[in-house]
Design a protein around this motif. Structure first.
Motif, PDB file in Angstrom:
ATOM      1  N   ARG A  86       0.829  -1.203   0.000  1.00 36.52           N
ATOM      2  CA  ARG A  86       0.000   0.000   0.000  1.00 36.52           C
ATOM      3  C   ARG A  86       0.861   1.250   0.000  1.00 36.52           C
ATOM      4  N   LEU A  87       0.282   2.360  -0.483  1.00 37.08           N
ATOM      5  CA  LEU A  87       0.926   3.661  -0.488  1.00 37.08           C
ATOM      6  C   LEU A  87       0.178   4.596   0.454  1.00 37.08           C
ATOM      7  N   ILE A  88       0.922   5.386   1.200  1.00 37.36           N
ATOM      8  CA  ILE A  88       0.336   6.341   2.134  1.00 37.36           C
ATOM      9  C   ILE A  88       0.497   7.742   1.574  1.00 37.36           C
ATOM     10  N   PRO A  89      -0.586   8.539   1.528  1.00 40.16           N
ATOM     11  CA  PRO A  89      -0.457   9.909   1.039  1.00 40.16           C
ATOM     12  C   PRO A  89       0.232  10.805   2.066  1.00 40.16           C
ATOM     13  N   VAL A  90       1.003  11.770   1.582  1.00 39.00           N
ATOM     14  CA  VAL A  90       1.665  12.754   2.425  1.00 39.00           C
ATOM     15  C   VAL A  90       1.253  14.134   1.945  1.00 39.00           C
ATOM     16  N   GLY A  91       0.683  14.960   2.814  1.00 36.09           N
ATOM     17  CA  GLY A  91       0.259  16.298   2.431  1.00 36.09           C
ATOM     18  C   GLY A  91      -1.067  16.315   1.682  1.00 36.09           C
ATOM     19  N   LYS A  92      -1.499  17.514   1.333  1.00 38.57           N
ATOM     20  CA  LYS A  92      -2.823  17.696   0.734  1.00 38.57           C
ATOM     21  C   LYS A  92      -2.790  18.056  -0.749  1.00 38.57           C
ATOM     22  N   GLY A  93      -1.613  18.137  -1.355  1.00 33.41           N
ATOM     23  CA  GLY A  93      -1.538  18.473  -2.764  1.00 33.41           C
ATOM     24  C   GLY A  93      -1.778  19.944  -3.014  1.00 33.41           C
ATOM     25  N   GLY A  94      -1.987  20.274  -4.297  1.00 31.96           N
ATOM     26  CA  GLY A  94      -2.281  21.644  -4.673  1.00 31.96           C
ATOM     27  C   GLY A  94      -1.189  22.314  -5.482  1.00 31.96           C
ATOM     28  N   SER A  95      -0.011  21.676  -5.608  1.00 31.93           N
ATOM     29  CA  SER A  95       1.085  22.274  -6.356  1.00 31.93           C
ATOM     30  C   SER A  95       1.246  21.577  -7.702  1.00 31.93           C
ATOM     31  N   ALA A  96       2.120  22.138  -8.533  1.00 32.17           N
ATOM     32  CA  ALA A  96       2.359  21.557  -9.854  1.00 32.17           C
ATOM     33  C   ALA A  96       2.975  20.166  -9.767  1.00 32.17           C
ATOM     34  N   ARG A  97       3.642  19.866  -8.656  1.00 31.83           N
ATOM     35  CA  ARG A  97       4.283  18.560  -8.497  1.00 31.83           C
ATOM     36  C   ARG A  97       3.425  17.586  -7.699  1.00 31.83           C
ATOM     37  N   SER A  98       2.174  17.924  -7.475  1.00 33.48           N
ATOM     38  CA  SER A  98       1.306  17.067  -6.664  1.00 33.48           C
ATOM     39  C   SER A  98       1.044  15.732  -7.344  1.00 33.48           C
ATOM     40  N   VAL A  99       0.576  14.805  -6.527  1.00 37.66           N
ATOM     41  CA  VAL A  99       0.414  13.411  -6.926  1.00 37.66           C
ATOM     42  C   VAL A  99      -1.064  13.058  -6.963  1.00 37.66           C
ATOM     43  N   LEU A 100      -1.467  12.261  -7.962  1.00 41.07           N
ATOM     44  CA  LEU A 100      -2.779  11.623  -7.961  1.00 41.07           C
ATOM     45  C   LEU A 100      -2.586  10.194  -7.477  1.00 41.07           C
ATOM     46  N   LEU A 106      -6.246   5.877 -16.884  1.00 39.89           N
ATOM     47  CA  LEU A 106      -5.362   5.302 -15.876  1.00 39.89           C
ATOM     48  C   LEU A 106      -6.138   4.253 -15.092  1.00 39.89           C
ATOM     49  N   GLN A 107      -5.613   3.038 -15.072  1.00 34.01           N
ATOM     50  CA  GLN A 107      -6.305   1.935 -14.401  1.00 34.01           C
ATOM     51  C   GLN A 107      -6.273   2.136 -12.890  1.00 34.01           C
ATOM     52  N   GLY A 108      -7.448   1.994 -12.270  1.00 30.62           N
ATOM     53  CA  GLY A 108      -7.547   2.230 -10.838  1.00 30.62           C
ATOM     54  C   GLY A 108      -8.375   1.199 -10.105  1.00 30.62           C
ATOM     55  N   ASP A 109      -8.427  -0.031 -10.629  1.00 24.46           N
ATOM     56  CA  ASP A 109      -9.231  -1.071  -9.977  1.00 24.46           C
ATOM     57  C   ASP A 109      -8.456  -2.362  -9.736  1.00 24.46           C
ATOM     58  N   HIS A 110      -7.117  -2.304  -9.888  1.00 26.54           N
ATOM     59  CA  HIS A 110      -6.298  -3.504  -9.712  1.00 26.54           C
ATOM     60  C   HIS A 110      -5.294  -3.387  -8.572  1.00 26.54           C
ATOM     61  N   GLY A 111      -5.285  -2.264  -7.866  1.00 33.08           N
ATOM     62  CA  GLY A 111      -4.335  -2.101  -6.777  1.00 33.08           C
ATOM     63  C   GLY A 111      -3.867  -0.666  -6.663  1.00 33.08           C
ATOM     64  N   PRO A 112      -3.205  -0.321  -5.546  1.00 31.20           N
ATOM     65  CA  PRO A 112      -2.734   1.046  -5.351  1.00 31.20           C
ATOM     66  C   PRO A 112      -1.687   1.450  -6.389  1.00 31.20           C
ATOM     67  N   VAL A 113      -1.704   2.727  -6.753  1.00 33.00           N
ATOM     68  CA  VAL A 113      -0.728   3.288  -7.677  1.00 33.00           C
ATOM     69  C   VAL A 113      -0.780   4.801  -7.542  1.00 33.00           C
ATOM     70  N   ALA A 114       0.302   5.464  -7.852  1.00 35.11           N
ATOM     71  CA  ALA A 114       0.334   6.926  -7.826  1.00 35.11           C
ATOM     72  C   ALA A 114       0.919   7.433  -9.138  1.00 35.11           C
ATOM     73  N   TYR A 115       0.406   8.584  -9.589  1.00 35.12           N
ATOM     74  CA  TYR A 115       0.890   9.235 -10.807  1.00 35.12           C
ATOM     75  C   TYR A 115       1.170  10.709 -10.518  1.00 35.12           C
ATOM     76  N   ARG A 116       2.155  11.260 -11.227  1.00 34.16           N
ATOM     77  CA  ARG A 116       2.434  12.690 -11.125  1.00 34.16           C
ATOM     78  C   ARG A 116       3.049  13.175 -12.438  1.00 34.16           C
ATOM     79  N   ASN A 117       3.149  14.507 -12.562  1.00 28.66           N
ATOM     80  CA  ASN A 117       3.735  15.124 -13.756  1.00 28.66           C
ATOM     81  C   ASN A 117       3.149  14.551 -15.044  1.00 28.66           C
ATOM     82  N   ILE A 118       1.824  14.485 -15.106  1.00 25.67           N
ATOM     83  CA  ILE A 118       1.149  13.960 -16.291  1.00 25.67           C
ATOM     84  C   ILE A 118       0.984  15.101 -17.289  1.00 25.67           C
ATOM     85  N   ARG A 119       1.711  15.032 -18.380  1.00 23.52           N
ATOM     86  CA  ARG A 119       1.709  16.130 -19.340  1.00 23.52           C
ATOM     87  C   ARG A 119       1.599  15.573 -20.756  1.00 23.52           C
TER      88      ARG A 119
END
Length: 281
Positions: free
Chosen positions: A84-98, A264-277
């Motif tokens: 599992r992945l644990i979120p850190v912080g609340k996001g809101g910046s250009a480098r934030s994570v989904l 982005l697949q989101g029904d097979h397990g935890p994953v995180a994405y960032r800098n999607i351009r």
């Protein structure tokens, strides 16, 4: 998808006038128009697909599924459960994570905008044993999987064009480390750079090689498919090769190839994405 398959041998096949670089296709040169080291500048046509705050610009494939996607500043492996992945912080910046958090058994997400030809950059983070994927035009999946340490990759491992081709070299980083994909899709030709190294170069997404299970399933499904979506595969000395039709890889959106979303697949397990351009071509 979930279960890794055993690797297959590299092949080079010719189908009439179409050249298929086989299931372990490897690029011999960097992709054209590779983004500069200075970043993905708007003046060069790049635009972000995430605002770093929420899922604006995205929609759920299954609106009734459990809501597990959140924005955060960073992620880390759960010390009590490395799957599992644990979120850190609340996001809101250009480098934030989904983050597709919790157990990762929610819904796929896809952009509300459709794309045809483009360059796509994204970074991903998978915990131990987890599984996701990047579906181009909502159809053609580049697998995201915890394949770290495997001596030989297969059709369901990280970097695979799902059930059609796979990387010769395992470039996977350990669970919890960020990795990157640079994808170019132009017409029927796919180029993939994984963690800075080329994997496929101008690979024709309609052709490839698969394993026996997929061969039997796809051949059986032909009877209920329109002509454009039917596969024409054959067994050749224990390999299963040929033409996969105009449709997407397994679990992609329905129908033939056309402009579509980034999914982005989101029904097979935890994953995180960032800098999607993305940069349309």
């Amino acid at each position: 998808m979930s279960i890794p398959a055993r690797g297959q041998t590299a092949v080079l096949l010719l189908f009439g006038c179409a050249t298929l670089v086989g299931a372990s296709a490897v690029a011999t040169e960097p992709p054209r128009e590779k983004p500069s080291a200075q970043g993905f500048r708007p003046e060069d046509g790049w635009k972000p697909l995430s605002n770093g705050k929420d899922l604006s610009g995205w929609t759920f494939r299954n609106p009734r599924a459990k809501k597990v996607w959140v924005a955060c500043d960073e992620v880390r492996l759960d010390p009590a459960d490395p799957a599992r992945l644990i979120p850190v912080g609340k996001g809101g910046s250009a480098r934030s994570v989904l983050l597709c958090g919790d157990d990762g058994r929610g819904s796929d997400i896809m952009t509300t905008e459709s794309f045809s030809d483009y360059q796509l950059h994204l970074e991903f983070n998978v915990p131990k044993g987890s599984n996701s994927g990047v579906y181009n035009r909502g159809l053609f999946e580049i697998q995201v999987f915890d394949s770290f340490g495997k001596p030989k990759l297969g059709f369901h491992d990280c970097g695979a064009l799902y059930e059609r081709a796979f990387p010769r070299e395992n470039l996977a980083k350990p669970p919890g480390e960020w990795q990157s994909y640079d994808i170019t899709l132009k017409g029927k030709k796919l180029t993939l750079v994984w963690n800075g190294k080329p994997v496929y170069q101008d690979y024709d997404i309609r052709y490839g090689e698969t394993d026996r299970e997929a061969f039997e399933r796809l051949t059986h499904e032909n009877a209920n498919k329109p002509e454009a979506l039917r596969v024409r595969l054959r067994e050749d000395n224990g390999r299963y090769v040929g033409y996969f039709g105009e449709g997407g890889t397994r679990s992609g959106l329905e129908g033939p190839d056309r402009p579509g979303p980034i999914l982005l697949q989101g029904d097979h397990g935890p994953v995180a994405y960032r800098n999607i351009r993305i940069r349309p071509l």
